[in-house]
Each structure stands twice: as C-alpha cells, then as structure tokens.
Design a protein around this motif. Sequence first.
Motif, PDB file in Angstrom:
ATOM      1  N   THR A 137     -39.510  41.372 -44.752  1.00 51.44           N
ATOM      2  CA  THR A 137     -38.752  40.184 -45.153  1.00 51.44           C
ATOM      3  C   THR A 137     -37.291  40.575 -45.281  1.00 51.44           C
ATOM      4  O   THR A 137     -36.914  41.257 -46.241  1.00 51.44           O
ATOM      5  N   PRO A 138     -36.452  40.213 -44.334  1.00 51.31           N
ATOM      6  CA  PRO A 138     -35.040  40.588 -44.400  1.00 51.31           C
ATOM      7  C   PRO A 138     -34.366  40.001 -45.633  1.00 51.31           C
ATOM      8  O   PRO A 138     -34.713  38.894 -46.068  1.00 51.31           O
ATOM      9  N   PRO A 139     -33.403  40.697 -46.233  1.00 49.47           N
ATOM     10  CA  PRO A 139     -32.672  40.153 -47.384  1.00 49.47           C
ATOM     11  C   PRO A 139     -31.826  38.959 -46.974  1.00 49.47           C
ATOM     12  O   PRO A 139     -31.620  38.693 -45.783  1.00 49.47           O
ATOM     13  N   ASP A 140     -31.321  38.244 -47.972  1.00 50.84           N
ATOM     14  CA  ASP A 140     -30.563  37.018 -47.709  1.00 50.84           C
ATOM     15  C   ASP A 140     -29.356  37.258 -46.810  1.00 50.84           C
ATOM     16  O   ASP A 140     -28.980  36.377 -46.038  1.00 50.84           O
ATOM     17  N   GLU A 141     -28.746  38.435 -46.900  1.00 49.20           N
ATOM     18  CA  GLU A 141     -27.535  38.680 -46.127  1.00 49.20           C
ATOM     19  C   GLU A 141     -27.794  38.727 -44.620  1.00 49.20           C
ATOM     20  O   GLU A 141     -26.858  38.587 -43.826  1.00 49.20           O
ATOM     21  N   SER A 143     -30.798  36.984 -43.337  1.00 44.60           N
ATOM     22  CA  SER A 143     -32.048  36.211 -43.340  1.00 44.60           C
ATOM     23  C   SER A 143     -32.392  35.650 -41.963  1.00 44.60           C
ATOM     24  O   SER A 143     -33.540  35.278 -41.711  1.00 44.60           O
ATOM     25  N   TRP A 144     -31.410  35.580 -41.071  1.00 43.33           N
ATOM     26  CA  TRP A 144     -31.625  35.023 -39.726  1.00 43.33           C
ATOM     27  C   TRP A 144     -32.325  36.006 -38.787  1.00 43.33           C
ATOM     28  O   TRP A 144     -32.789  35.624 -37.708  1.00 43.33           O
ATOM     29  N   THR A 146     -35.166  38.158 -37.124  1.00 42.92           N
ATOM     30  CA  THR A 146     -36.624  38.088 -37.017  1.00 42.92           C
ATOM     31  C   THR A 146     -37.223  39.434 -37.432  1.00 42.92           C
ATOM     32  O   THR A 146     -36.872  40.461 -36.850  1.00 42.92           O
ATOM     33  N   TYR A 163     -28.527  47.304 -39.897  1.00 42.65           N
ATOM     34  CA  TYR A 163     -29.821  46.683 -39.609  1.00 42.65           C
ATOM     35  C   TYR A 163     -30.124  46.870 -38.132  1.00 42.65           C
ATOM     36  O   TYR A 163     -29.325  46.489 -37.271  1.00 42.65           O
ATOM     37  N   GLN A 180     -20.721  40.651 -48.978  1.00 41.21           N
ATOM     38  CA  GLN A 180     -21.500  39.782 -49.859  1.00 41.21           C
ATOM     39  C   GLN A 180     -20.588  38.930 -50.736  1.00 41.21           C
ATOM     40  O   GLN A 180     -20.847  37.741 -50.955  1.00 41.21           O
ATOM     41  N   THR A 195     -26.774  26.041 -46.502  1.00 33.57           N
ATOM     42  CA  THR A 195     -26.628  26.836 -45.280  1.00 33.57           C
ATOM     43  C   THR A 195     -25.358  27.685 -45.268  1.00 33.57           C
ATOM     44  O   THR A 195     -25.244  28.618 -44.483  1.00 33.57           O
TER      45      THR A 195
END
Length: 231
Positions: A137-141, A143-144, A146, A163, A180, A195
């Motif tokens: 589960t990628p972090p919010d930073e 999140s797009w 896959t 990443y 961030q 968004t």
Amino acid sequence: MISSAGTRKIHNSLNLVVGIQILIWLITGCYMVLMDINFIRGQHLIAPTQTAVIAADTVKVQPADIQSRLGPISSLRLLAHPSGPAYLVNHNERSLLISAVDGRTLPDTLNRDQAIEAALARFNGAGELITAALLETPPDEVSWITPPVWQVSFTGVGEPRLYLNAQTGELISKRHNYWQVFDLFWMLHIMDYDTRENIHNPLLQIAASLALISALSGIVLLWVSRRRRPL
C-alpha cells in the motif's frame, strides 16, 4: 445606498470569515515562492539520466524467440535488469520479465538487495541508506503508484526516499519532507482538501470573492474617512 457604518459592518464581518484564510494564503504563498521548485521536485536527489548500455553479446534471446514461445504479445522492451538484460513483455494483459540471456522467466518482484542496488545506481544525494521496504500500500505521497513498490530511504536533508518499480527496479518517483510540506501548503492554498489538484473548486472561488469584497470595502472606508478628515 450603503452607509459608511454599513460598509464598516460588511468589512468587519468579512474579515472574520476570510481573515484566517487570507493569512493561510500569505504563509503558504511565501513558502511556495521562496522554495526552489526543482529542489521540491527532488531533482537534486537523482543522478543525471544515462542510457543503460547493454552489451550485444550478452543478449542471447531474440524477440522472435519469445514470440514463438508465448504467441502474440502486446509490447516488448529490452531493459537493464539487476539480474542482467531482460525483456519486459506485455502478454495477455500481464507483464512478464524474461531474461535476454537464457530465456527464463524472472520473478515478478525484485528482492531487497536488487532494489537497493537499483536505488543506489540512481541516488545522487549525500545521505546513507536507512531502509528498503516493499510496500503493498503506497503512502499518501505516492498514492497514485500501482503497488507493489519498493521504497528506499536515505539519511540527509529532508530524509529523501526513492520509489522503484517492484518488477523492473526503474525509478518511479522521489520524495522528501520538504515536498510533503509543499504538498500540504498547496492543498491549503487552493482549498482542495480532496484531490489537491482542482484550482477551480467552489470553496476557493467563494473565499476569493469574499476576500475581494473585503478588500474593496476597506478601500471604500479609507476613502470615506479621508474625505471626512478636516483640512
């Protein structure tokens, strides 16, 4: 016609409503203007892109060999994989890694050592390796992205993070703490708390309109007070 007292009341009421947001606009705007956007994007963390050189004599398997084995394929790309040259093949809506050396199908996910090797090959910062983690589960930073994705973290200014594509080791994105902060301030600045992209959202339009009315009413009050001031 609105009286001076009425204008003052409108002005004070609007200041109570939008004053905090105006202060937020000023603080976030200053941060975004003062910070170098290339630094925020992490350009300094990545070594200049160099085309990977794959020696022709190491490629023993040809695309025709793969197609004859798998049948019709959507796409095929030769890349430098940590385990050696490999083909990234899209077949039956699935991505496969096939060694260009011996034709064997490679694992769908890099191991930790391979991910670290790929990250160090791209990292241009002064920090040292802290951790490498395979994230489902990628972090919010990011999140797009896959999943799965390898996150490789380093010491240094802003705690930089790379990443990587979990299958190929290719760089997908880079992040650090100053990014961030920028992302948070951007959200507060444009008032899109979902968004963080829509600069035409109704909340921002309403706040901007009220701030404009507040500023205009202040100008009117200043003009009225100057006219009433005795010579």
